[in-house]
Scaffold this active site. Structure first.
Site, mmCIF file in Angstrom:
data_model
loop_
_atom_site.group_PDB
_atom_site.id
_atom_site.type_symbol
_atom_site.label_atom_id
_atom_site.label_comp_id
_atom_site.label_asym_id
_atom_site.label_seq_id
_atom_site.Cartn_x
_atom_site.Cartn_y
_atom_site.Cartn_z
ATOM 1 N N HIS A 17 0.851 -1.201 0.000
ATOM 2 C CA HIS A 17 0.000 0.000 0.000
ATOM 3 C C HIS A 17 0.883 1.246 0.000
ATOM 4 C CE1 HIS A 17 -3.023 -2.717 2.295
ATOM 5 N NE2 HIS A 17 -3.475 -2.570 1.070
ATOM 6 N N SER A 128 -2.707 -9.473 3.240
ATOM 7 C CA SER A 128 -3.018 -9.383 4.673
ATOM 8 C C SER A 128 -3.111 -10.772 5.304
ATOM 9 C CB SER A 128 -4.270 -8.555 4.919
ATOM 10 O OG SER A 128 -5.269 -8.962 4.082
#
Ligand code: PNS
Length: 160
Positions: A17, A128
């Site tokens: 990110h 994740s």
């Protein structure tokens, strides 16, 4: 001023990110990192915790703003005075979901434009679920997440 909204769950926020944000501020004047508050989704961090972590990561940057939103993304984008949504794409397996979402958003708001940026290859394996598994098994996630995220994940996942 060209503003892009970069929405996501950010549960947790990763180096992938961060890679997208660091590169997108060279294209846009301001990037708003918008944490989705989805009350039906079980998350590790609360929306407040995710916003707090992101504020810490970007505390020295004027071109990155951290916020959260509830409800439809298209409504939030309009409220922020822009029509650009930014999404990162890691691998071809991301494509189907991203395309569906971009088309759904376009149907909801015809002026909306989704801009995709391909994550640099060294971050394409980061997800994740992998991060959560590594940290819960007491492994190091330092190559996948910023230091503060790893610290906060350890506090959450290894507490018991
Ligand atoms: O990081 P994620 O989980 O891939 O992010 C997905 C997110 C939060 C950007 C997406 O689910 C979203 O925009 N949710 C808000 C609700 C909405 O607008 N849904 C319609 C478009 S699919």
């Amino acid at each position: 001023m060209k503003i892009a909204v970069y929405p996501g769950s950010f549960d947790p926020f990763t180096n992938g990110h961060e890679n997208i944000i660091e590169r997108s501020v060279k294209v846009f004047d301001q990037v708003i990192v918008a944490v989705a508050h989805n009350t039906t989704k079980k998350t590790i961090f609360t929306v407040e915790e995710r916003v707090e972590i992101l504020n810490e990561v970007f505390k020295n940057r004027d071109d990155v703003k951290v916020d959260y939103f509830e409800g439809l993304l298209v409504e939030y984008i309009k409220k922020m005075g822009t029509n650009v949504v930014l999404r990162g794409m890691r691998t071809v397996s991301d494509f189907e979901f991203e395309m569906q979402m971009a088309l759904a958003n376009k149907t909801l708001s015809s002026e909306l434009e989704t801009v995709f940026m391909v994550t640099d290859s060294e971050f394409s394996h980061i997800s994740s679920s992998v991060i959560k598994e590594v940290v819960s098994l007491n492994g190091s996630a330092s190559h996948m997440v910023p230091e503060i995220v790893e610290k906060r994940l350890r506090e959450k996942l290894l507490r018991s």
